[in-house]
Write a protein that holds these residues in place. Sequence first.
Motif, PDB file in Angstrom:
ATOM      1  N   GLY A  36       0.812  -1.212   0.000  1.00 29.42           N
ATOM      2  CA  GLY A  36       0.000   0.000   0.000  1.00 29.42           C
ATOM      3  C   GLY A  36       0.842   1.257   0.000  1.00 29.42           C
ATOM      4  O   GLY A  36       2.070   1.222  -0.164  1.00 29.42           O
ATOM      5  N   GLY A  37       0.167   2.381   0.236  1.00 28.18           N
ATOM      6  CA  GLY A  37       0.861   3.661   0.248  1.00 28.18           C
ATOM      7  C   GLY A  37       1.943   3.743   1.305  1.00 28.18           C
ATOM      8  O   GLY A  37       2.929   4.468   1.132  1.00 28.18           O
ATOM      9  N   GLY A  38       1.780   3.008   2.407  1.00 33.24           N
ATOM     10  CA  GLY A  38       2.801   3.023   3.446  1.00 33.24           C
ATOM     11  C   GLY A  38       4.118   2.438   2.993  1.00 33.24           C
ATOM     12  O   GLY A  38       5.190   2.844   3.466  1.00 33.24           O
ATOM     13  N   ALA A  39       4.075   1.470   2.060  1.00 38.40           N
ATOM     14  CA  ALA A  39       5.305   0.887   1.543  1.00 38.40           C
ATOM     15  C   ALA A  39       6.080   1.902   0.705  1.00 38.40           C
ATOM     16  O   ALA A  39       7.309   2.006   0.789  1.00 38.40           O
ATOM     17  N   VAL A  40       5.328   2.667  -0.112  1.00 39.90           N
ATOM     18  CA  VAL A  40       5.976   3.710  -0.915  1.00 39.90           C
ATOM     19  C   VAL A  40       6.502   4.824  -0.014  1.00 39.90           C
ATOM     20  O   VAL A  40       7.625   5.310  -0.185  1.00 39.90           O
ATOM     21  N   ALA A  41       5.707   5.226   0.976  1.00 45.64           N
ATOM     22  CA  ALA A  41       6.146   6.281   1.894  1.00 45.64           C
ATOM     23  C   ALA A  41       7.418   5.881   2.627  1.00 45.64           C
ATOM     24  O   ALA A  41       8.282   6.723   2.904  1.00 45.64           O
ATOM     25  N   THR A  54      -0.603  -4.145  -5.662  1.00 49.94           N
ATOM     26  CA  THR A  54      -0.580  -2.905  -4.885  1.00 49.94           C
ATOM     27  C   THR A  54      -1.965  -2.273  -4.793  1.00 49.94           C
ATOM     28  O   THR A  54      -2.862  -2.567  -5.588  1.00 49.94           O
ATOM     29  N   SER A  55      -2.109  -1.384  -3.823  1.00 55.56           N
ATOM     30  CA  SER A  55      -3.223  -0.439  -3.825  1.00 55.56           C
ATOM     31  C   SER A  55      -2.884   0.672  -4.809  1.00 55.56           C
ATOM     32  O   SER A  55      -1.794   0.690  -5.397  1.00 55.56           O
ATOM     33  N   ILE A  56      -3.802   1.620  -5.000  1.00 54.30           N
ATOM     34  CA  ILE A  56      -3.501   2.734  -5.903  1.00 54.30           C
ATOM     35  C   ILE A  56      -2.326   3.549  -5.369  1.00 54.30           C
ATOM     36  O   ILE A  56      -1.383   3.873  -6.104  1.00 54.30           O
ATOM     37  N   ASN A  57      -2.343   3.875  -4.073  1.00 54.14           N
ATOM     38  CA  ASN A  57      -1.236   4.649  -3.513  1.00 54.14           C
ATOM     39  C   ASN A  57       0.032   3.826  -3.377  1.00 54.14           C
ATOM     40  O   ASN A  57       1.113   4.383  -3.181  1.00 54.14           O
ATOM     41  N   LEU A  70       1.799  -4.854   3.273  1.00 57.52           N
ATOM     42  CA  LEU A  70       2.809  -3.872   3.656  1.00 57.52           C
ATOM     43  C   LEU A  70       2.247  -2.467   3.515  1.00 57.52           C
ATOM     44  O   LEU A  70       2.168  -1.909   2.422  1.00 57.52           O
ATOM     45  N   GLY A  71       1.777  -1.907   4.626  1.00 60.06           N
ATOM     46  CA  GLY A  71       1.383  -0.504   4.642  1.00 60.06           C
ATOM     47  C   GLY A  71       0.106  -0.186   3.898  1.00 60.06           C
ATOM     48  O   GLY A  71       0.041   0.817   3.191  1.00 60.06           O
ATOM     49  N   SER A  72      -0.929  -0.988   4.062  1.00 59.84           N
ATOM     50  CA  SER A  72      -2.227  -0.685   3.463  1.00 59.84           C
ATOM     51  C   SER A  72      -3.286  -0.637   4.557  1.00 59.84           C
ATOM     52  O   SER A  72      -3.302  -1.495   5.448  1.00 59.84           O
ATOM     53  N   LYS A  73      -4.193   0.334   4.450  1.00 58.51           N
ATOM     54  CA  LYS A  73      -5.283   0.438   5.425  1.00 58.51           C
ATOM     55  C   LYS A  73      -6.567  -0.212   4.914  1.00 58.51           C
ATOM     56  O   LYS A  73      -7.594  -0.146   5.568  1.00 58.51           O
ATOM     57  N   VAL A  77       3.705  -3.908  14.078  1.00 57.98           N
ATOM     58  CA  VAL A  77       3.895  -2.457  14.066  1.00 57.98           C
ATOM     59  C   VAL A  77       5.376  -2.176  13.814  1.00 57.98           C
ATOM     60  O   VAL A  77       6.229  -2.501  14.646  1.00 57.98           O
ATOM     61  N   ALA A  78       5.666  -1.600  12.656  1.00 58.30           N
ATOM     62  CA  ALA A  78       7.060  -1.343  12.292  1.00 58.30           C
ATOM     63  C   ALA A  78       7.099  -0.480  11.040  1.00 58.30           C
ATOM     64  O   ALA A  78       6.118  -0.375  10.299  1.00 58.30           O
ATOM     65  N   ASP A  79       8.244   0.115  10.801  1.00 63.77           N
ATOM     66  CA  ASP A  79       8.499   0.764   9.524  1.00 63.77           C
ATOM     67  C   ASP A  79       8.484  -0.313   8.440  1.00 63.77           C
ATOM     68  O   ASP A  79       9.051  -1.404   8.610  1.00 63.77           O
ATOM     69  N   ILE A  80       7.848  -0.025   7.315  1.00 70.01           N
ATOM     70  CA  ILE A  80       7.679  -1.044   6.276  1.00 70.01           C
ATOM     71  C   ILE A  80       9.023  -1.482   5.698  1.00 70.01           C
ATOM     72  O   ILE A  80       9.252  -2.679   5.492  1.00 70.01           O
TER      73      ILE A  80
END
Length: 565
Positions: free
Chosen positions: A218-223, A243-246, A283-286, A325-328
């Motif tokens: 998700g967007g969290g992986a890119v961030a 992936t999600s869009i973000n 990975l980092g998707s809500k 809970v961690a940085d992706i």
Amino acid sequence: MGHSTVADEIVAILQAVGIDTCFGVPGGQTVPFYGAARARGFRHVLVHDERNGACAADAYARVSGRVGMCDATVGPGATNLVSGLAEAYASGVPVLALVADIKTGREHLRRRGVSSQALEQADLLRPVSKWLARVHRPEMLADMMEHALRVATTGRPGPVVLEIPEDVMASPVDAFDLSRFTPEAASWPRHRPAAAAGDVARAVALLAAAERPIVLAGGGAVASGAYAEVARLADTFGLPVVTSINGKGIIDERHPRAGGVVGVFGDVGASQTLQQADVVLVLGSKFAQFNSFLWRLPGREQTLIHVDVDGEELGRAIPAAIGIVADIREAAAQIADGLTALSPRFAWTRQGVLPPQPGTAPDDPAVAPEAVVAAIADLAPDDSILVTDASLASGWTAARYPIRRAGRGFLAPRGLAGIGWAGGAALGAALGSPAGTRVVAVAGDGAAAYWLGEIETAVRMELPIIFVMLNNAGYGWVIQGERSLGITPESVFRPVDFAAVGRAMGAGASRAATLDEAREGLAAALSQPGPYVLDVLSSELSSPSVDYALLVPEAASKLGAYGMG
């Protein structure tokens, strides 16, 4: 220490932390800040609407890796920020909003604008910010700027708001010691917490024992910038990546294990691949509504390992067997290290008949939006940044524009998904990326009407932005929903010649009634350095929306993809 003003010190702090751009609309209360910025050579971008300034700051933060910044004056300026900050808040993007307020001695005159333009603006801005505070005295500024940057860049990033009363903004103050303000203070993510070893071991065991594991980024992986780590999971272990869009851009979509974007505005094959997995490493998707078909994909029968920097998201929308809970980037590296010791290799692929990808009917006389997006992909440089607006534009671009490099090559407003984002975001993308980076903004005509004034901004700033208007003279998503429900009259406009609008503002421009004309317009746009408006007469009948019934026929509804609300 030398004599200075609060406005001077704001600019000095921004320069010390490496924030080099602010987007905003001036008012009488913010004039001292504008004066300080110009006197110190700080780049301030004058925009036509504070909403667009917030959207620009959002996109600037996404592509630069630094906090984005916008400003607004008291009252009407503050109210215009709300939509832009709301998208940054929902997408987890750090933005610093500097907002003027009435003089400190006029608090009793705030209600109903007795003091000019005043209202309870903090109550409006608080729900769309991680932290909001008011600088009551000049000597408070340094501590509050430091904490604002801390809040914006730590944990789940997001926007922060600093209110500066009019009299405080112009107040004298001793120059601050800036040694604590370093570039690290405005970089994000600021901290990278690792995953607990026990959680990693459990995740590795589940993945290694799986038959059809997959990565959903998700967007969290890119961030987090987890590009190399996700590529390692695909290259070394053969894990498919959707992936999600973000999350689009976490992997080069030409990679043999890259599956594309899932969900209503995604690729049918990507969603079908996700559907067939037995273990999903998230990975980092809500799990936003559209990405998950109303929280039905991934399904309850699949085993989820959910990693997010924000523990609030773990299991909130779809249950997870393991929550981490961690940085992706850190967690993905830890999981890859754990898998290395076991050396699994997965080669599974999607099975069964692939349902057709939604698009434009062959006999539709208007220009097919998906063909326009394909032309952009064919003609634009690989290092271009595509900025899409919300609604149908997000679907056409997410499913049909292949990312040819890992990185921030695709920006979309999928946090709040409000139309009217792309114009301001294109400014921020152009100014937050290396000079000369080509930016292509794709929007429907309904969305573009929110930000037409920023074409002039792009002309004034000589930015290499191509504005592609998918012009169907109406709110396309709404029109299609109205037709499915038999509602008349429909939400349509009188035809607008956006090429003429672009020329009036000083941009290059052309209008396309055929795909060949659209390709010619794109070639012309790419041949010149400055902004260009391409007005494409597209179909109001075509839709990129994927109906969940394509994956699960028994879920068929008379509303089709429009039953996602």
